[in-house]
Design an enzyme around this catalytic site. Structure first.
Site, short mmCIF file in Angstrom:
data_model
loop_
_atom_site.label_atom_id
_atom_site.label_comp_id
_atom_site.label_asym_id
_atom_site.label_seq_id
_atom_site.Cartn_x
_atom_site.Cartn_y
_atom_site.Cartn_z
N GLY A 1 -43.70 0.47 91.59
CA GLY A 1 -42.46 0.91 90.95
C GLY A 1 -42.35 2.42 91.05
O GLY A 1 -43.36 3.12 91.12
N GLN B 1 -39.46 10.87 88.93
CA GLN B 1 -40.78 11.11 89.53
C GLN B 1 -40.68 11.84 90.86
O GLN B 1 -41.66 12.39 91.34
CB GLN B 1 -41.52 9.78 89.74
CG GLN B 1 -41.94 9.11 88.44
CD GLN B 1 -42.69 7.82 88.74
OE1 GLN B 1 -42.08 6.77 88.92
NE2 GLN B 1 -44.00 7.90 88.79
N CYS C 1 -49.91 4.94 86.95
CA CYS C 1 -48.63 5.56 87.28
C CYS C 1 -48.87 6.57 88.39
O CYS C 1 -49.83 7.32 88.34
CB CYS C 1 -48.08 6.26 86.03
SG CYS C 1 -46.53 7.13 86.32
N LEU C 2 -47.98 6.59 89.36
CA LEU C 2 -48.14 7.53 90.47
C LEU C 2 -48.04 8.97 89.99
O LEU C 2 -48.56 9.88 90.65
CB LEU C 2 -47.07 7.26 91.54
CG LEU C 2 -47.17 5.90 92.25
CD1 LEU C 2 -45.98 5.67 93.16
CD2 LEU C 2 -48.48 5.77 93.02
N HIS D 1 -41.96 0.06 82.23
CA HIS D 1 -42.62 1.32 82.59
C HIS D 1 -41.64 2.26 83.32
O HIS D 1 -41.54 3.44 82.99
CB HIS D 1 -43.84 0.99 83.47
CG HIS D 1 -44.59 2.17 84.00
ND1 HIS D 1 -45.92 2.39 83.73
CD2 HIS D 1 -44.19 3.19 84.81
CE1 HIS D 1 -46.29 3.51 84.33
NE2 HIS D 1 -45.28 4.00 85.01
N GLU D 2 -40.91 1.71 84.28
CA GLU D 2 -39.99 2.55 85.07
C GLU D 2 -38.79 3.00 84.23
O GLU D 2 -38.33 4.14 84.36
CB GLU D 2 -39.52 1.83 86.34
CG GLU D 2 -40.61 1.38 87.30
CD GLU D 2 -41.65 2.46 87.61
OE1 GLU D 2 -41.30 3.65 87.61
OE2 GLU D 2 -42.83 2.10 87.82
N HIS E 1 -39.56 5.96 82.22
CA HIS E 1 -39.49 7.23 82.96
C HIS E 1 -38.10 7.86 82.83
O HIS E 1 -37.97 9.08 82.80
CB HIS E 1 -39.78 7.01 84.45
CG HIS E 1 -41.24 7.02 84.81
ND1 HIS E 1 -42.04 8.13 84.65
CD2 HIS E 1 -42.05 6.07 85.35
CE1 HIS E 1 -43.27 7.86 85.07
NE2 HIS E 1 -43.30 6.60 85.50
NI NI Z 1 -44.93 5.57 86.29
#
Ligand code: NI
Length: 170
Positions: A46, A51, A95-96, A137-138, A141
């Site tokens: 995701g 991000q 998470c990236l 989660h996304e 963000h």
């Molecule tokens: Ni994330």
């Protein structure tokens, strides 16, 4: 398509709220496609626009890549809103933008999400298990919330210290 640089915490831009898109036009579709390529390359399941430094309510998700037997099944969502949430589930998240860190997070077990798709069409989606976790989660963000914000203050500050140190060593 192009791969975009992914911001990592601590970065103020990850704490800001994203704005809804007026319309999924050519520009937003391009962003979605670039985000998907960036996510696959990372690799991740995701990615949210903030991000990659774009404060727009756009996310891409593909949990198919996490489960070997499933083919790629990318989802593109603009202006996603959780309209229903039921139950709870615990999942180990990463998470990236929080590289090399994982922690258990409690999320809703079943959610219903309304959004615009890649063709600017409204759609709704019911999700459970990993897809529900990933979408929550996304969507977080887009509100400037990271998964570590769901942890205790102590756990969160330990992870943030590690991230700061890792950045300083770069
Ligand atoms: Ni994330």
């Amino acid at each position: 398509m192009a791969r975009l640089p992914i911001l990592t915490a601590p970065d103020r831009r990850l704490l800001q709220k994203s704005l809804p898109v007026a319309c999924v036009d050519q520009k937003i579709r391009r962003l979605m496609d670039d985000m998907l390529e960036t996510m696959y390359a990372a690799p991740g399941i995701g990615l949210a626009a903030p991000q990659v430094g774009v404060l727009k309510q756009v996310i891409v998700v593909d949990v198919g890549t996490a489960e070997d037997r499933q083919a790629h099944a990318p989802l593109f969502l603009a202006n996603p809103t959780v309209v229903r949430a039921e139950g709870t589930q615990l999942w180990k998240e990463g998470c990236l933008s929080v590289p090399d860190q994982m922690a258990d997070v409690t999320r809703a077990a079943i959610i219903e999400v309304h959004a615009l798709d890649r063709d600017n069409q409204p759609f709704q989606l019911e999700a459970t298990e990993l897809l529900a976790v990933c979408l929550q989660h996304e969507i977080d963000h887009l509100h400037g919330t990271l998964f570590i914000d769901h942890l205790s203050r102590l756990k969160r500050s330990i992870i943030l210290q590690k991230l700061k140190k890792a950045k300083e060593e770069k």
